[in-house]
Design an enzyme around this catalytic site. Structure first.
Site, PDB file in Angstrom:
ATOM      1  N   LYS A 214      97.642 -32.709  88.989  1.00  0.00           N
ATOM      2  CA  LYS A 214      96.995 -31.413  89.258  1.00  0.00           C
ATOM      3  C   LYS A 214      97.010 -31.084  90.742  1.00  0.00           C
ATOM      4  CE  LYS A 214      95.553 -30.255  84.987  1.00  0.00           C
ATOM      5  NZ  LYS A 214      94.463 -30.273  84.016  1.00  0.00           N
ATOM      6  N   ARG A 248      94.481 -37.693  79.785  1.00  0.00           N
ATOM      7  CA  ARG A 248      95.667 -36.908  79.412  1.00  0.00           C
ATOM      8  C   ARG A 248      96.640 -36.984  80.591  1.00  0.00           C
ATOM      9  NH1 ARG A 248      97.804 -31.838  80.002  1.00  0.00           N
ATOM     10  NH2 ARG A 248      98.802 -30.952  78.174  1.00  0.00           N
TER      11      ARG A 248
HETATM   12  N1  HH2 Z   1      95.667 -29.477  81.301  1.00  0.00           N
HETATM   13  C1  HH2 Z   1      96.787 -28.794  81.019  1.00  0.00           C
HETATM   14  C2  HH2 Z   1      97.080 -28.430  79.694  1.00  0.00           C
HETATM   15  N2  HH2 Z   1      96.269 -28.784  78.676  1.00  0.00           N
HETATM   16  N3  HH2 Z   1      94.326 -29.889  77.898  1.00  0.00           N
HETATM   17  C3  HH2 Z   1      93.214 -30.586  78.161  1.00  0.00           C
HETATM   18  N4  HH2 Z   1      92.406 -30.960  77.145  1.00  0.00           N
HETATM   19  N5  HH2 Z   1      92.863 -30.938  79.440  1.00  0.00           N
HETATM   20  C4  HH2 Z   1      93.632 -30.583  80.515  1.00  0.00           C
HETATM   21  O1  HH2 Z   1      93.235 -30.894  81.660  1.00  0.00           O
HETATM   22  C5  HH2 Z   1      94.820 -29.836  80.276  1.00  0.00           C
HETATM   23  C6  HH2 Z   1      95.150 -29.500  78.936  1.00  0.00           C
HETATM   24  C7  HH2 Z   1      97.721 -28.425  82.116  1.00  0.00           C
HETATM   25  O2  HH2 Z   1      98.692 -29.410  82.309  1.00  0.00           O
HETATM   26  P1  HH2 Z   1     100.175 -29.383  81.691  1.00  0.00           P
HETATM   27  O3  HH2 Z   1     100.109 -29.374  80.197  1.00  0.00           O
HETATM   28  O4  HH2 Z   1     100.945 -30.492  82.255  1.00  0.00           O
HETATM   29  O5  HH2 Z   1     100.822 -28.032  82.220  1.00  0.00           O
HETATM   30  P2  HH2 Z   1     101.056 -26.601  81.570  1.00  0.00           P
HETATM   31  O6  HH2 Z   1      99.739 -26.040  81.147  1.00  0.00           O
HETATM   32  O7  HH2 Z   1     101.704 -25.802  82.674  1.00  0.00           O
HETATM   33  O8  HH2 Z   1     101.966 -26.768  80.382  1.00  0.00           O
END
Ligand code: HH2
Length: 269
Positions: A214, A248
């Site tokens: 993040k 996660r």
């Molecule tokens: N962060 C992201 C997406 N989903 N779900 C939960 N429960 N908690 C989180 O902190 C969280 C999440 C963002 O990260 P990422 O999936 O890597 O990126 P993107 O949203 O750009 O696909």
């Protein structure tokens, strides 16, 4: 999967062209499969599939597009993986199809606040739900996030989400909560949540955290996404000491190794 004895690791695979962390890497189902099997080998306890980016400023996609990305990967992985599959979606149509394909957990970044039918569908399926907190929507959430007291405000919102889940018939044992690092939060808010994380355990649900790669961690030292492993792992250990049950993450092996040490110190392992 028994929560509470050791920290569990949720490996992330984004089937999107534009995710902030791994966008474009796993659009091809064969590549997604290789990555998921590797995460399983490295010690992931479950795999989270996301087919819409929720990065700050993201406009979002319709459910048909989201499903068209997700289903080929889900159908391929469901019979081949030993660990359960989670699907990162807040859309009823996507969750409905994913549950039919064997998803064991719906990871809802809106904490069941965006869709009334979703909670009932999850309840009927017997799956679990992760309730994440977000202020605003991905498109607007980083414009001017405001709280009176970020820990107490997020805690109250998660308590409300858990009531929505329970009222729909989802048992307590199938509910997880997540303060939503980076979702409508300044760096200061994120650090306040991390240092005040133990407050969330008092709600009585296992706590999931998504700190991996993040921006608020990378920004401390001006680190681009590819160089945020060390700060991610350090923050994850702080979260474990603050009572987190599930991480996660994009880098499973490093987090599994670090959490083994943290768990030993917490006498969980
Ligand atoms: N962060 C992201 C997406 N989903 N779900 C939960 N429960 N908690 C989180 O902190 C969280 C999440 C963002 O990260 P990422 O999936 O890597 O990126 P993107 O949203 O750009 O696909």
């Amino acid at each position: 999967m028994r929560l509470g004895l050791e920290t569990k690791i949720m490996g992330v695979i984004n089937i999107t062209p534009d995710s902030f962390s791994d966008g474009g890497k796993f659009l091809d189902p064969a590549r997604a499969e290789v990555a998921a099997l590797r995460m399983q080998d490295e010690g992931a306890h479950l795999i989270d599939l996301g087919a819409e980016s929720s990065r700050p400023g993201a406009a979002g996609v319709g459910w048909r597009e989201e499903l068209a990305r997700l289903l080929p990967v889900l159908k391929r992985l469901a019979p081949r993986l030993k660990v359960p599959l989670s699907v990162d979606t807040y859309k009823y149509e996507v969750a409905h199809a994913a549950l039919d394909e064997g998803a064991s957990l719906i990871n809802d970044i809106t904490g069941l606040r965006s869709n009334k039918r979703l909670a009932k569908r999850i309840a009927q399926s017997g799956a679990s739900v992760a309730l994440m907190h977000m202020q605003g929507t991905p498109r607007t959430m980083q414009k001017a996030p405001r709280y009176r007291n970020v820990v107490q405000d997020v805690k109250a919102a998660l308590k409300h989400s858990a009531i929505l889940a329970r009222d729909a018939g989802i048992p307590v044992s199938r509910i997880l909560i997540d303060p939503g690092f980076g979702f409508g939060k300044t760096a200061e808010h994120n650090f306040s949540l991390l240092s005040g994380l133990d407050e969330f355990s008092s709600l009585g649900y296992p706590v999931l955290v998504g700190l991996s790669r993040k921006s608020f961690l990378g920004d401390l030292l001006g680190l681009p996404i590819g160089q945020r492993l060390n700060v991610s792992v350090t923050a994850a250990c702080a979260a474990i000491f603050g009572g987190a049950h599930l991480l996660r993450v994009h880098d499973v092996l490093a987090h599994r190794q670090a959490s083994a040490v943290a768990d030993r110190l917490m006498m969980r392992g």
